[in-house]
Design a protein around this motif. Sequence first.
Motif, PDB file in Angstrom:
ATOM      1  N   ASP A 520      85.852 -50.264 -74.239  1.00 27.38           N
ATOM      2  CA  ASP A 520      84.909 -50.195 -72.999  1.00 27.38           C
ATOM      3  C   ASP A 520      86.083 -50.132 -71.872  1.00 27.38           C
ATOM      4  OD1 ASP A 520      86.505 -52.955 -71.094  1.00 27.38           O
ATOM      5  OD2 ASP A 520      85.991 -52.620 -73.047  1.00 27.38           O
ATOM      6  N   ALA A 521      85.793 -49.246 -70.334  1.00 30.11           N
ATOM      7  CA  ALA A 521      86.628 -48.560 -69.230  1.00 30.11           C
ATOM      8  C   ALA A 521      87.943 -50.295 -68.989  1.00 30.11           C
ATOM      9  CB  ALA A 521      85.568 -48.556 -68.851  1.00 30.11           C
ATOM     10  N   LYS A 522      87.315 -51.061 -68.756  1.00 31.11           N
ATOM     11  CA  LYS A 522      88.053 -51.721 -68.454  1.00 31.11           C
ATOM     12  C   LYS A 522      88.956 -52.475 -69.598  1.00 31.11           C
ATOM     13  CE  LYS A 522      88.540 -56.655 -66.946  1.00 31.11           C
ATOM     14  NZ  LYS A 522      87.575 -58.299 -66.292  1.00 31.11           N
ATOM     15  N   THR A 523      88.807 -52.314 -70.575  1.00 30.60           N
ATOM     16  CA  THR A 523      89.410 -52.527 -71.623  1.00 30.60           C
ATOM     17  C   THR A 523      90.717 -51.405 -72.125  1.00 30.60           C
ATOM     18  OG1 THR A 523      87.814 -53.634 -73.072  1.00 30.60           O
ATOM     19  CG2 THR A 523      90.436 -52.574 -74.167  1.00 30.60           C
ATOM     20  N   ALA A 524      90.398 -50.100 -71.764  1.00 29.13           N
ATOM     21  CA  ALA A 524      91.084 -48.984 -71.780  1.00 29.13           C
ATOM     22  C   ALA A 524      92.036 -48.825 -70.507  1.00 29.13           C
ATOM     23  CB  ALA A 524      89.971 -47.853 -71.496  1.00 29.13           C
ATOM     24  N   GLN A 525      91.845 -49.420 -69.632  1.00 28.41           N
ATOM     25  CA  GLN A 525      92.852 -49.493 -68.058  1.00 28.41           C
ATOM     26  C   GLN A 525      93.506 -50.734 -68.955  1.00 28.41           C
ATOM     27  OE1 GLN A 525      90.367 -49.923 -65.241  1.00 28.41           O
ATOM     28  NE2 GLN A 525      89.272 -47.870 -65.029  1.00 28.41           N
ATOM     29  N   ARG A 526      93.745 -51.517 -68.887  1.00 27.00           N
ATOM     30  CA  ARG A 526      93.950 -52.694 -69.234  1.00 27.00           C
ATOM     31  C   ARG A 526      95.324 -51.839 -70.170  1.00 27.00           C
ATOM     32  NH1 ARG A 526      97.923 -55.142 -70.379  1.00 27.00           N
ATOM     33  NH2 ARG A 526      98.082 -57.273 -70.702  1.00 27.00           N
ATOM     34  N   PHE A 527      95.081 -51.770 -71.344  1.00 30.53           N
ATOM     35  CA  PHE A 527      95.996 -50.917 -72.267  1.00 30.53           C
ATOM     36  C   PHE A 527      96.626 -49.630 -72.015  1.00 30.53           C
ATOM     37  CE2 PHE A 527      94.184 -54.558 -74.437  1.00 30.53           C
ATOM     38  CZ  PHE A 527      95.126 -54.956 -75.199  1.00 30.53           C
ATOM     39  N   GLY A 528      97.023 -49.221 -70.200  1.00 31.68           N
ATOM     40  CA  GLY A 528      97.516 -47.764 -71.095  1.00 31.68           C
ATOM     41  C   GLY A 528      96.372 -46.424 -70.468  1.00 31.68           C
ATOM     42  N   GLY A 529      95.211 -46.492 -70.659  1.00 30.55           N
ATOM     43  CA  GLY A 529      94.030 -45.466 -70.578  1.00 30.55           C
ATOM     44  C   GLY A 529      92.972 -45.858 -69.384  1.00 30.55           C
ATOM     45  N   GLY A 530      92.137 -45.439 -69.101  1.00 34.86           N
ATOM     46  CA  GLY A 530      90.998 -44.963 -68.704  1.00 34.86           C
ATOM     47  C   GLY A 530      90.523 -44.078 -67.641  1.00 34.86           C
ATOM     48  N   ASP A 531      91.222 -42.825 -68.106  1.00 35.48           N
ATOM     49  CA  ASP A 531      91.351 -42.104 -67.100  1.00 35.48           C
ATOM     50  C   ASP A 531      89.701 -41.339 -67.472  1.00 35.48           C
ATOM     51  OD1 ASP A 531      93.757 -42.296 -66.449  1.00 35.48           O
ATOM     52  OD2 ASP A 531      94.303 -40.594 -68.289  1.00 35.48           O
ATOM     53  N   LEU A 532      89.557 -41.138 -66.205  1.00 30.33           N
ATOM     54  CA  LEU A 532      87.770 -40.730 -65.939  1.00 30.33           C
ATOM     55  C   LEU A 532      87.639 -39.272 -67.010  1.00 30.33           C
ATOM     56  CD1 LEU A 532      87.216 -40.715 -62.043  1.00 30.33           C
ATOM     57  CD2 LEU A 532      86.566 -41.986 -64.106  1.00 30.33           C
ATOM     58  N   ALA A 533      88.808 -38.017 -67.365  1.00 30.08           N
ATOM     59  CA  ALA A 533      88.688 -37.261 -68.497  1.00 30.08           C
ATOM     60  C   ALA A 533      88.053 -37.460 -69.261  1.00 30.08           C
ATOM     61  CB  ALA A 533      89.821 -36.547 -68.061  1.00 30.08           C
ATOM     62  N   LEU A 534      88.540 -38.981 -69.784  1.00 29.13           N
ATOM     63  CA  LEU A 534      88.398 -39.468 -71.357  1.00 29.13           C
ATOM     64  C   LEU A 534      87.157 -39.930 -71.511  1.00 29.13           C
ATOM     65  CD1 LEU A 534      92.050 -39.979 -71.809  1.00 29.13           C
ATOM     66  CD2 LEU A 534      90.837 -38.728 -73.204  1.00 29.13           C
ATOM     67  N   THR A 535      86.365 -40.242 -70.645  1.00 30.15           N
ATOM     68  CA  THR A 535      85.497 -40.749 -70.990  1.00 30.15           C
ATOM     69  C   THR A 535      83.961 -40.063 -71.002  1.00 30.15           C
ATOM     70  OG1 THR A 535      85.744 -42.089 -68.228  1.00 30.15           O
ATOM     71  CG2 THR A 535      83.481 -42.116 -68.637  1.00 30.15           C
ATOM     72  N   LEU A 536      83.147 -40.751 -71.844  1.00 29.07           N
ATOM     73  CA  LEU A 536      82.744 -40.290 -73.028  1.00 29.07           C
ATOM     74  C   LEU A 536      81.083 -39.802 -71.448  1.00 29.07           C
ATOM     75  CD1 LEU A 536      82.176 -42.322 -76.251  1.00 29.07           C
ATOM     76  CD2 LEU A 536      83.536 -39.716 -75.513  1.00 29.07           C
ATOM     77  N   VAL A 537      80.413 -38.991 -72.329  1.00 28.72           N
ATOM     78  CA  VAL A 537      79.618 -38.189 -71.378  1.00 28.72           C
ATOM     79  C   VAL A 537      77.820 -38.897 -71.949  1.00 28.72           C
ATOM     80  CG1 VAL A 537      78.095 -36.095 -70.116  1.00 28.72           C
ATOM     81  CG2 VAL A 537      80.487 -35.600 -70.585  1.00 28.72           C
ATOM     82  N   ASN A 538      78.218 -39.287 -73.241  1.00 27.59           N
ATOM     83  CA  ASN A 538      76.899 -39.595 -73.801  1.00 27.59           C
ATOM     84  C   ASN A 538      76.857 -40.079 -74.921  1.00 27.59           C
ATOM     85  OD1 ASN A 538      74.114 -39.646 -74.667  1.00 27.59           O
ATOM     86  ND2 ASN A 538      74.095 -38.670 -76.046  1.00 27.59           N
ATOM     87  N   ALA A 539      77.725 -41.991 -74.454  1.00 28.30           N
ATOM     88  CA  ALA A 539      78.574 -42.770 -75.373  1.00 28.30           C
ATOM     89  C   ALA A 539      77.241 -43.708 -75.855  1.00 28.30           C
ATOM     90  CB  ALA A 539      79.391 -43.640 -74.391  1.00 28.30           C
ATOM     91  N   ILE A 540      78.237 -44.000 -77.292  1.00 33.19           N
ATOM     92  CA  ILE A 540      76.580 -44.772 -78.019  1.00 33.19           C
ATOM     93  C   ILE A 540      76.111 -45.946 -77.516  1.00 33.19           C
ATOM     94  CG2 ILE A 540      77.329 -43.147 -79.331  1.00 33.19           C
ATOM     95  CD1 ILE A 540      79.263 -45.465 -80.928  1.00 33.19           C
ATOM     96  N   SER A 541      76.902 -46.669 -76.852  1.00 35.88           N
ATOM     97  CA  SER A 541      77.021 -48.239 -76.362  1.00 35.88           C
ATOM     98  C   SER A 541      78.059 -48.420 -74.858  1.00 35.88           C
ATOM     99  CB  SER A 541      77.629 -49.027 -77.409  1.00 35.88           C
ATOM    100  OG  SER A 541      77.459 -50.113 -76.524  1.00 35.88           O
ATOM    101  N   SER A 542      76.933 -49.195 -74.324  1.00 32.42           N
ATOM    102  CA  SER A 542      78.107 -49.707 -72.954  1.00 32.42           C
ATOM    103  C   SER A 542      79.514 -50.059 -72.841  1.00 32.42           C
ATOM    104  CB  SER A 542      76.490 -50.436 -72.088  1.00 32.42           C
ATOM    105  OG  SER A 542      76.797 -51.576 -72.745  1.00 32.42           O
ATOM    106  N   ASP A 543      79.603 -51.058 -74.247  1.00 30.96           N
ATOM    107  CA  ASP A 543      81.052 -51.327 -74.002  1.00 30.96           C
ATOM    108  C   ASP A 543      82.424 -50.295 -74.937  1.00 30.96           C
ATOM    109  OD1 ASP A 543      79.508 -51.226 -76.731  1.00 30.96           O
ATOM    110  OD2 ASP A 543      80.898 -53.581 -77.554  1.00 30.96           O
ATOM    111  N   LEU A 544      81.667 -48.629 -75.251  1.00 30.63           N
ATOM    112  CA  LEU A 544      82.382 -47.821 -75.891  1.00 30.63           C
ATOM    113  C   LEU A 544      82.003 -46.688 -75.297  1.00 30.63           C
ATOM    114  CD1 LEU A 544      80.843 -48.470 -79.861  1.00 30.63           C
ATOM    115  CD2 LEU A 544      83.525 -49.223 -78.211  1.00 30.63           C
ATOM    116  N   THR A 545      82.721 -46.596 -73.950  1.00 35.46           N
ATOM    117  CA  THR A 545      82.347 -45.255 -73.210  1.00 35.46           C
ATOM    118  C   THR A 545      83.571 -44.836 -72.623  1.00 35.46           C
ATOM    119  OG1 THR A 545      83.264 -47.082 -71.469  1.00 35.46           O
ATOM    120  CG2 THR A 545      80.888 -46.888 -71.909  1.00 35.46           C
TER     121      THR A 545
END
Length: 799
Positions: A520-545
């Motif tokens: 999920d986006a919040k966890t990715a940001q907590r661990f040094g990621g979360g860039d918008l370019a790495l966000t999935l367009v068609n995620a399989i789940s709301s907590d796997l984005t």
Amino acid sequence: MKFTWSWLKDHLDTSEDMATILDALPMLGLEVESLVDNAASLAPFTIAKIETASKHPNADSLQVCTVNTGKGTIEVVCGAPNARAGLVGVFAPVGSYVPGIDLTLTEAEIRGVTSNGMMCSEREMMLSDEHDGIIELDDDAPLGESYAEWAGLNDPVIEIAITPNRADCLGVRGVARDLAAAGYGTLKPLQADPVKAEGDSLITWNIDASAADLCPRVTGRSFSGVTNGASPRWMQQRLNAVGQRPLSALVDITNYIMIDLGRPLHAYDADKISGDTLTIRLAKDGEEFTALNEKTYKLDGEMITIADAHGADDLAGIMGGERTGISDATTSMFLEIAIFDQISVATTGRKLNLNSDARYRFERGLDVTSPDTTMDYVSAMVVSICGGTASAITEAGAGADWQRQIAYRPARCAELTAVDVAPAKQAEILETLGFTVSQNSADDWAVAPPPWRGDIVGSADLVEEITRIVGFDAIPEVALPRLNVVAAPAVDAAQKRPHTIRRLLASRGMMEAVTFSFLDAKTAQRFGGGDLALTLVNAISSDLTTMRPTIMPNLLAALMRNNARGEADAAIFEVGPIFPADGPEDQRTSTAGLRVGMTAPREWTGAARPVDWADARADAMAVLAGLGVNTDSLQTTTEAPDWYHPGQSGALCQGRKVLACFGAIHPAVIADYDLKGPAAGFEINLEDVMLPKAKGPARPLAQLSPYQQVSRDFAFILDRSVTSEQLLRAIKGAGKPLVSSAVVFDVYQGKGIADDAKSVAVAVTLQPTKATLTEDEIEATSSAIVAAVAKHCGGTLRG
């Protein structure tokens, strides 16, 4: 995709028998999954009528029925709840084999009453799973006639598998077109005579600007004075054969066209539409819509809807709405034929978990010209079956930009497949499939795909079409040349690394985990990621984005789930991809491990202890050593990511390159994941670890010494800032080549030692290789060690 043999022959003029066609379909890429021919299995079943039905004298749930079989009257005991006098159904006489219950009927006495056959349900005849009662037929069904022949079940049903790129074969006509191109007949022209238009349409179209790119073209027309009774028997028979339940004439026509031409339609009750305009627009966030399946869905602003003045009542390309749906009382109908964006339809369907035959076809791509080319064909069918009059056509949208040309050389076919097809034959095949071929020269063709083949994008696709029609069995079998006497290794050193790491960590008591590469986006940001370019367009789940920047949060989440199920002590690892940035070179392979709780199960010797940073460092060092890294040359720094404990973590470096980081997990992170106990982990980026230089397949000769080793202990007073790594490096450097190992076994700070100093005790092992060491040689080496520690570390021997 199901269709009957007679349905296929409506579009294909062929003299071939069914067996030949069934053999041809797989060669065209249309795998035959099943053939159901009920003519033989259902031959004994006939149409019969229950004349009387009375209660069984010895059983409350049974009835004794007098059945008119058309050839006489017999007595049958029946337990169906809908059995009644006057019902016309399907009768199986004595001697018939009933496939649904795997039973051959005999004359039987049931609770004292003789039964001479049975009245059947659909499940007993293996026509469907319906078994709530016996089959009920029309009152005018001919008694004594074969049920299979009367119901059209003697028409064999063919089922084929359709690959995702062949949406054109989701209609019977598309299958017939492929067979015609392969020489198994000719494609019959589609009878689509224009229907006389009387007046303007009762409903007009409007495409909102927000949906203009998502709906390039839509047409429609209204029909007045229609009678929505039962559809013709031939249509019902075909729909039943392919698993579509007949409902009413107007609904059945739309379902029939969907299978006949692969073209989903939607019919509205024009009298139920609020206003005189239907607008194709994006839904409003939170807008609700009740579909024909009687379920209500909450929509969001990315979903295409068709709305009237009252609101949305059609989920475009997926399912119509209940409010404006067709009923038996419908006398005015509005027909919609549209093209909707494939990705939008698929995304909406996944979000709402809503599947339909229409969605299945829309998300694979339709003939983008079909709103115009099929309108007359459908209109003629509506008027001929339901009567009434048709209005003028209403339309909106300029249409999709589908026309394109592909450069092609006929020699390309043999180059790619080794199948030699004459250029004239290649052109004939492509033209039969609907392609337009312009021959500028013998080696320069311009081929334009038809509007129903959106999957054709290059010359290789054209070669596939030609080879498919000629037959994939025409591709010659050619042995690959042997380039080496001894086969080259199947995997190289880099490809062996993950396997090596897995075996090594498993040998250290760790279990391999395989997790998603998403967070999920919040966890990715907590661990040094979360860039918008790495966000999935068609995620399989709301907590796997979001693509994960590191494996560590996945392992933490896995251990959290294990902790919650009582697994307090665990050790897991994963080898997989990470995505610290969005460049192509930024996808990297990482190894991460995590231990939590105690190092061993609790037992009476008390050998178990809490895991700590040293365990994680040992795991990392073991992996690096297994990868061929000289771990003695590594430097340890305190630079570790912020999810590690700042005082109990570090990094292993080779020069300026960080190979691994390790340490105890930060207490705040442990609290966030609700872990029961301490946790320690490590991470290694494999791309940063250089491959060892190739030294051939043989291992180096082991250097074993026959001479006695000597051990000496040293205790040095050092400044607190000096690390044990610096001390050991100075000792090993001074004692080369005799020093085989140096291990810190004690660190003391306290009484007798200055506040800014510490005492470090080291056990040094000297291993001679040429002769037994003399006392002078031992003393010389010891002096060199003391001098090196003084020079490089500022240390002195403790008195």
